[in-house]
Design a protein around this motif. Structure first.
Motif, PDB file in Angstrom:
ATOM      1  N   MET A   1      26.903  -8.879  -5.330  1.00 37.34           N
ATOM      2  CA  MET A   1      27.116 -10.109  -6.022  1.00 37.34           C
ATOM      3  C   MET A   1      27.672 -10.279  -6.263  1.00 37.34           C
ATOM      4  SD  MET A   1      23.860 -12.119  -7.483  1.00 37.34           S
ATOM      5  CE  MET A   1      23.764 -11.577  -8.927  1.00 37.34           C
ATOM      6  N   GLU A 104      24.538 -18.438  -0.609  1.00 40.89           N
ATOM      7  CA  GLU A 104      22.561 -17.575  -0.347  1.00 40.89           C
ATOM      8  C   GLU A 104      23.417 -16.707  -1.110  1.00 40.89           C
ATOM      9  OE1 GLU A 104      19.893 -17.230   3.098  1.00 40.89           O
ATOM     10  OE2 GLU A 104      20.990 -15.761   3.272  1.00 40.89           O
ATOM     11  N   VAL A 108      21.149 -16.176  -7.389  1.00 36.38           N
ATOM     12  CA  VAL A 108      20.999 -15.092  -8.138  1.00 36.38           C
ATOM     13  C   VAL A 108      19.172 -15.620  -7.776  1.00 36.38           C
ATOM     14  CG1 VAL A 108      22.149 -14.980  -9.954  1.00 36.38           C
ATOM     15  CG2 VAL A 108      20.773 -16.624 -10.255  1.00 36.38           C
ATOM     16  N   GLU A 109      19.017 -16.575  -7.077  1.00 39.52           N
ATOM     17  CA  GLU A 109      17.154 -16.684  -6.446  1.00 39.52           C
ATOM     18  C   GLU A 109      17.299 -17.854  -6.087  1.00 39.52           C
ATOM     19  OE1 GLU A 109      14.054 -17.871  -9.346  1.00 39.52           O
ATOM     20  OE2 GLU A 109      14.983 -19.358  -9.260  1.00 39.52           O
ATOM     21  N   LEU A 158      19.368  -8.933   0.889  1.00 42.97           N
ATOM     22  CA  LEU A 158      19.302  -9.084  -0.542  1.00 42.97           C
ATOM     23  C   LEU A 158      18.221  -8.161  -0.211  1.00 42.97           C
ATOM     24  CD1 LEU A 158      17.141 -11.740  -1.614  1.00 42.97           C
ATOM     25  CD2 LEU A 158      15.640 -11.151   0.203  1.00 42.97           C
ATOM     26  N   ASP A 161      20.224  -5.814  -2.550  1.00 41.73           N
ATOM     27  CA  ASP A 161      21.033  -6.208  -3.873  1.00 41.73           C
ATOM     28  C   ASP A 161      20.212  -5.721  -5.035  1.00 41.73           C
ATOM     29  OD1 ASP A 161      20.459  -8.956  -5.343  1.00 41.73           O
ATOM     30  OD2 ASP A 161      22.435  -8.068  -5.220  1.00 41.73           O
ATOM     31  N   GLN A 163      18.812  -7.640  -7.334  1.00 46.11           N
ATOM     32  CA  GLN A 163      19.059  -8.437  -8.366  1.00 46.11           C
ATOM     33  C   GLN A 163      19.223  -9.643  -8.062  1.00 46.11           C
ATOM     34  OE1 GLN A 163      23.160  -8.073  -9.994  1.00 46.11           O
ATOM     35  NE2 GLN A 163      23.776  -6.204  -8.835  1.00 46.11           N
ATOM     36  N   THR A 164      18.839 -10.140  -6.041  1.00 42.71           N
ATOM     37  CA  THR A 164      17.996 -11.880  -6.414  1.00 42.71           C
ATOM     38  C   THR A 164      16.888 -12.307  -6.088  1.00 42.71           C
ATOM     39  OG1 THR A 164      20.269 -11.981  -5.120  1.00 42.71           O
ATOM     40  CG2 THR A 164      18.615 -13.566  -4.615  1.00 42.71           C
TER      41      THR A 164
END
Length: 285
Positions: A1, A104, A108-109, A158, A161, A163-164
């Protein structure tokens, strides 16, 4: 990210905004210095547009930035000018949607609400293919396959990752609409049940019995960014374009609406039970 060029561009924009404010300069002052509009300065500071080297140098001089700040901003600028992975699909993905994919990838969210379809980030390959064929029947097989690959890569990134966070609220109509036939739809629903991860990926269903709700007929996405001058923006889409809403009043409205949707939806556990019920009914037909 952290390697996303969009994330780098937004971080660069935030740094420039902080330097401008520390120097006691207004956006109009910066615009006058570059001989451009205040709107462009705002877009630079939000990371919406790339900054030319001459513009960057001019702003840093105007703000009387220290050498340490100059080095930091220019390091961010190098990353911001890199090509994102999505640029490889330029011929298959409209420009307005490429911008969304970049944002996107920096978020982070992601909070998404869908009324008719399973969210793109959670679509199986077969389901995505059926949707794209229905929306764009004139596409060649190659164009269709490239669009499907974009969705698949978004999903892969996603899930890998870690983290998201993704919060997906889906109208029950989306899990009942049989896209591509019972077999493809069954696979899609089973994927929804399998892919859920506590604290990272949550799916809730707004049941039919909930009746009308604050977002009836209006799908949207909320993207939240880390340590950003504009930490959240809302995204809405039509057949030929998209809109980004970053005015605080708009963001507040979409955020409140999403919270109300979650309250109207079934709990994650009950949502899974409703999806399992839909799978059973597909198998019995």
């Amino acid at each position: 990210m952290s390697e996303s060029p969009t994330a780098r561009r937004r971080a660069q924009g935030q740094a420039l905004r902080e330097l401008r404010e520390a120097a006691g300069k207004s956006a109009k002052d910066a615009a006058d210095e570059l001989e451009c509009s205040e709107s462009k300065i705002r877009k630079i500071e939000l990371g919406d547009v790339p900054t030319k080297r001459a513009e960057l140098d001019a702003l840093l001089r105007f703000y009387e930035a220290s050498q340490e700040d100059v080095d930091e901003v220019k390091t961010l600028a190098k990353g911001a000018n890199q090509r994102g992975w999505w640029q490889a699909y330029r011929g298959a993905v409209p420009r307005w949607f490429r911008r969304y994919v970049g944002l996107e990838s920096a978020a982070v969210e992601i909070r998404t609400f869908e009324t008719e379809l399973i969210p793109g980030l959670l679509q199986t390959e077969a389901y995505a293919t059926a949707i794209i064929e229905a929306l764009n029947p004139e596409l060649s097989d190659d164009e269709r396959d490239r669009q499907v690959k974009v969705r698949a890569e978004r999903q892969e990134r996603l899930l890998a990752d870690g983290q998201t966070r993704l919060l997906a609220v889906i109208s029950e109509g989306a899990i009942r609409r049989v896209v591509g036939g019972p077999e493809i739809m069954g696979e899609q629903l089973r994927f929804l049940l399998k892919v859920r991860r506590p604290a990272q990926l949550e799916v809730q269903v707004v049941p039919h019995e909930a009746g009308a709700h604050p977002a009836t007929g209006f799908p949207f996405v909320l993207l939240r960014f880390p340590n950003d001058a504009a930490p959240t923006l809302a995204y809405t889409e039509s057949l030929t374009s998209a809109a980004y809403h970053d005015r605080q009043a708009d963001v507040d409205t979409y955020t409140l609406t999403f919270d109300r949707l979650r309250a109207a939806a079934l709990s994650p556990a009950d949502s899974s039970a409703r999806i399992e019920q839909a799978v059973r009914e597909l198998q019995s037909d």
